[in-house]
Design a protein around this motif. Structure first.
Motif, PDB file in Angstrom:
ATOM      1  N   GLY A   7      34.380  34.364  31.772  1.00 25.82           N
ATOM      2  CA  GLY A   7      35.207  34.569  32.946  1.00 25.82           C
ATOM      3  C   GLY A   7      35.726  35.994  33.049  1.00 25.82           C
ATOM      4  O   GLY A   7      35.037  36.960  32.696  1.00 25.82           O
ATOM      5  N   LEU A   8      36.978  36.112  33.520  1.00 26.48           N
ATOM      6  CA  LEU A   8      37.583  37.430  33.689  1.00 26.48           C
ATOM      7  C   LEU A   8      37.640  38.218  32.391  1.00 26.48           C
ATOM      8  O   LEU A   8      37.573  39.453  32.391  1.00 26.48           O
ATOM      9  CB  LEU A   8      38.998  37.295  34.259  1.00 26.48           C
ATOM     10  CG  LEU A   8      39.144  37.006  35.749  1.00 26.48           C
ATOM     11  CD1 LEU A   8      40.612  36.802  36.093  1.00 26.48           C
ATOM     12  CD2 LEU A   8      38.553  38.142  36.572  1.00 26.48           C
ATOM     13  N   SER A   9      37.775  37.534  31.262  1.00 26.40           N
ATOM     14  CA  SER A   9      37.928  38.229  29.980  1.00 26.40           C
ATOM     15  C   SER A   9      36.663  38.956  29.554  1.00 26.40           C
ATOM     16  O   SER A   9      36.684  39.720  28.580  1.00 26.40           O
ATOM     17  CB  SER A   9      38.362  37.252  28.882  1.00 26.40           C
ATOM     18  OG  SER A   9      37.338  36.336  28.572  1.00 26.40           O
ATOM     19  N   ARG A  10      35.559  38.745  30.291  1.00 24.76           N
ATOM     20  CA  ARG A  10      34.343  39.506  29.973  1.00 24.76           C
ATOM     21  C   ARG A  10      34.570  41.005  30.178  1.00 24.76           C
ATOM     22  O   ARG A  10      33.857  41.822  29.590  1.00 24.76           O
ATOM     23  CB  ARG A  10      33.180  39.010  30.828  1.00 24.76           C
ATOM     24  CG  ARG A  10      32.622  37.675  30.358  1.00 24.76           C
ATOM     25  CD  ARG A  10      31.450  37.223  31.178  1.00 24.76           C
ATOM     26  NE  ARG A  10      31.864  36.886  32.536  1.00 24.76           N
ATOM     27  CZ  ARG A  10      31.039  36.413  33.475  1.00 24.76           C
ATOM     28  NH1 ARG A  10      29.753  36.238  33.202  1.00 24.76           N
ATOM     29  NH2 ARG A  10      31.486  36.126  34.682  1.00 24.76           N
ATOM     30  N   VAL A  11      35.549  41.364  31.011  1.00 23.39           N
ATOM     31  CA  VAL A  11      35.918  42.782  31.158  1.00 23.39           C
ATOM     32  C   VAL A  11      36.397  43.317  29.805  1.00 23.39           C
ATOM     33  O   VAL A  11      36.001  44.411  29.374  1.00 23.39           O
ATOM     34  CB  VAL A  11      37.021  42.947  32.221  1.00 23.39           C
ATOM     35  CG1 VAL A  11      37.502  44.399  32.268  1.00 23.39           C
ATOM     36  CG2 VAL A  11      36.525  42.503  33.590  1.00 23.39           C
ATOM     37  N   GLY A  60      45.168  38.415  33.303  1.00 25.51           N
ATOM     38  CA  GLY A  60      44.047  37.497  33.149  1.00 25.51           C
ATOM     39  C   GLY A  60      42.823  38.070  32.457  1.00 25.51           C
ATOM     40  O   GLY A  60      42.122  37.354  31.739  1.00 25.51           O
ATOM     41  N   ILE A  61      42.548  39.350  32.659  1.00 23.61           N
ATOM     42  CA  ILE A  61      41.326  39.923  32.075  1.00 23.61           C
ATOM     43  C   ILE A  61      41.380  39.955  30.549  1.00 23.61           C
ATOM     44  O   ILE A  61      40.351  40.138  29.900  1.00 23.61           O
ATOM     45  CB  ILE A  61      41.028  41.339  32.608  1.00 23.61           C
ATOM     46  CG1 ILE A  61      42.141  42.327  32.230  1.00 23.61           C
ATOM     47  CG2 ILE A  61      40.782  41.320  34.097  1.00 23.61           C
ATOM     48  CD1 ILE A  61      41.776  43.772  32.500  1.00 23.61           C
ATOM     49  N   PHE A  62      42.572  39.777  29.986  1.00 24.31           N
ATOM     50  CA  PHE A  62      42.709  39.824  28.532  1.00 24.31           C
ATOM     51  C   PHE A  62      42.781  38.436  27.891  1.00 24.31           C
ATOM     52  O   PHE A  62      42.864  38.332  26.662  1.00 24.31           O
ATOM     53  CB  PHE A  62      43.967  40.603  28.135  1.00 24.31           C
ATOM     54  CG  PHE A  62      43.980  42.023  28.618  1.00 24.31           C
ATOM     55  CD1 PHE A  62      42.916  42.876  28.352  1.00 24.31           C
ATOM     56  CD2 PHE A  62      45.051  42.507  29.346  1.00 24.31           C
ATOM     57  CE1 PHE A  62      42.918  44.192  28.794  1.00 24.31           C
ATOM     58  CE2 PHE A  62      45.073  43.822  29.796  1.00 24.31           C
ATOM     59  CZ  PHE A  62      44.005  44.668  29.521  1.00 24.31           C
ATOM     60  N   ASN A  63      42.747  37.376  28.690  1.00 28.68           N
ATOM     61  CA  ASN A  63      43.033  36.043  28.169  1.00 28.68           C
ATOM     62  C   ASN A  63      41.784  35.167  28.085  1.00 28.68           C
ATOM     63  O   ASN A  63      40.987  35.116  29.020  1.00 28.68           O
ATOM     64  CB  ASN A  63      44.062  35.349  29.057  1.00 28.68           C
ATOM     65  CG  ASN A  63      45.359  36.126  29.151  1.00 28.68           C
ATOM     66  OD1 ASN A  63      45.781  36.752  28.193  1.00 28.68           O
ATOM     67  ND2 ASN A  63      45.987  36.085  30.323  1.00 28.68           N
TER      68      ASN A  63
END
Length: 230
Positions: free
Chosen positions: A97-101, A177-180
């Protein structure tokens, strides 16, 4: 800060040094420049001749573990780290998801910044105890990563809460969110932390406010979250 506790500030993230009669223990090891800044702060405090006995990891994000392997090699320190983040210690975490960043940024950062893989001496689970300093208990606080954990000192009513939240005055907030790994679990983890008998918390992303102020900010964040739900 207590006389047996030292906050080491590195760009974007802090980590902590605990001192007891046996020696020193690190909670995480910081990010860029962490080893140099640690040496500087230990010298300022007069602890530079004391042995670093152990390294305690809160979770596997690179800004917390970049220097773990190298410091352990240099000092012979043992490493205790959450079991559920084991893939991070080998440099092979999986992000969705967002954490792929975050995964993309870490994939660039590991070779660029000289990350060294490490194997923990001890893998930690919720409820485990570390017989160091004034005693620490592992509190599993998932959501930021699968294994994200805080370390609770019952005697001092103090929680090292890692990245449960960032504490910067009016800009205090839950992690973006990008870190979770699973952001939906974070409010539950916040409530779980505040169920402890607490008067103080120490996050890794924070200003120089006292631990009781950080605790008040976390309490306010939780209160607002509960109001938003109702």
């Amino acid at each position: 800060m207590r006389e047996d506790l030292l906050q080491t500030r590195t760009p974007g993230v802090n980590f902590y040094v605990l001192r007891d009669p046996k020696g020193l223990y690190l909670i995480d090891c910081g990010f860029i420049g962490g080893r140099r800044l640690l040496r500087r702060e230990l010298k300022k405090r007069g602890w530079d001749s004391e042995r670093i006995i152990g390294i305690i990891v809160t979770h596997g994000h690179l800004d917390h573990i970049l220097n773990v392997g190298r410091i352990a090699e240099e000092t012979g320190a043992w490493i205790a780290a959450p079991r559920l983040d084991a893939s991070h210690y080998s440099g092979r975490p999986s992000y969705r998801g967002l954490s792929r960043v975050t995964g993309f940024l870490e994939a660039i950062g590991r070779p660029l910044l000289g990350f060294r893989e490490f194997t923990p001496t001890r893998l930690l689970d919720h409820g485990d105890r570390l017989d160091i300093w004034h005693g620490l208990q592992v509190i599993h606080l998932p959501g930021h990563t699968a294994g994200h954990s805080g370390f609770y000192c019952e005697r001092l009513k103090l929680l090292f809460c890692a990245d449960l939240f960032a504490s910067y005055g009016h800009f205090s907030h839950l992690p973006p969110g990008i870190f979770n790994s699973d952001g939906d679990k974070i409010p539950e983890s916040v409530a779980k932390a505040l169920e402890l008998d607490l008067i103080a918390v120490l996050p890794n992303h924070c200003d120089r406010s006292t631990p009781d102020i950080h605790h008040a900010r976390l309490t306010a964040i939780n209160r607002k979250a509960q109001q938003d739900v109702t």
